[in-house]
Design a protein around this motif. Sequence first.
Motif, PDB file in Angstrom:
ATOM      1  N   THR A  24       0.574  -1.248  -0.121  1.00 49.56           N
ATOM      2  CA  THR A  24      -0.028  -0.054   0.007  1.00 49.56           C
ATOM      3  C   THR A  24       0.763   1.183   0.069  1.00 49.56           C
ATOM      4  N   ILE A  25       1.871   1.287   0.851  1.00 48.98           N
ATOM      5  CA  ILE A  25       2.968   2.388   0.908  1.00 48.98           C
ATOM      6  C   ILE A  25       3.518   2.503  -0.390  1.00 48.98           C
ATOM      7  N   ASN A  26       3.975   1.452  -0.807  1.00 52.57           N
ATOM      8  CA  ASN A  26       4.813   1.593  -2.285  1.00 52.57           C
ATOM      9  C   ASN A  26       3.751   2.016  -3.424  1.00 52.57           C
ATOM     10  N   TYR A  27       2.230   1.541  -3.160  1.00 46.18           N
ATOM     11  CA  TYR A  27       1.479   2.090  -4.373  1.00 46.18           C
ATOM     12  C   TYR A  27       1.424   3.670  -4.097  1.00 46.18           C
ATOM     13  N   ILE A  28       1.166   3.966  -2.911  1.00 45.60           N
ATOM     14  CA  ILE A  28       1.002   5.383  -2.621  1.00 45.60           C
ATOM     15  C   ILE A  28       2.032   6.314  -3.258  1.00 45.60           C
ATOM     16  N   MET A  29       3.482   5.882  -2.990  1.00 48.39           N
ATOM     17  CA  MET A  29       4.598   6.711  -3.492  1.00 48.39           C
ATOM     18  C   MET A  29       4.508   6.478  -5.143  1.00 48.39           C
TER      19      MET A  29
END
Length: 145
Positions: A24-29
């Motif tokens: 999720t964090i990677n996708y947001i970035m």
Amino acid sequence: MSIAEKEQEIVEEFSMLDGDMEMTINYIMELGEQLPEMPADKKNDDHIVKGCQSKVWLAATANEAGQVIFQADSNTAVTKGLVSLLVRVLSEEDPEAILNTEITFPQQIGMNRFIGTQRSNGFGAMIKQMKLYALALSSKTQTDA
């Protein structure tokens, strides 16, 4: 596409990540990397969002149809991704639609689980600033009419 439809699209995208925090964090970035470049002359104190721990710049103009067009940037990858979600949902919308919308996708995707209190407060400050821009542009449109 309406604001609600854009929000639903985000909810569906995040549901594919199955609640995996790292993905999720990677996708947001990744979403932040796709945000169009904000002109350097708008990255100044006039466009800083107050209440964000990171630096977030936000600017708004109205297009010929009177819709609000947002530009944004941040000095951190995650925050840039978060503001990109708001730009995606609220850009190219009428000021009244922005003012009358309750942003619901953060709750639907469980955003509080992966961004923490500080970023959550900053996210709220971003929404507030976007609504203030919409109000200002709405007033300007009514004055010009």
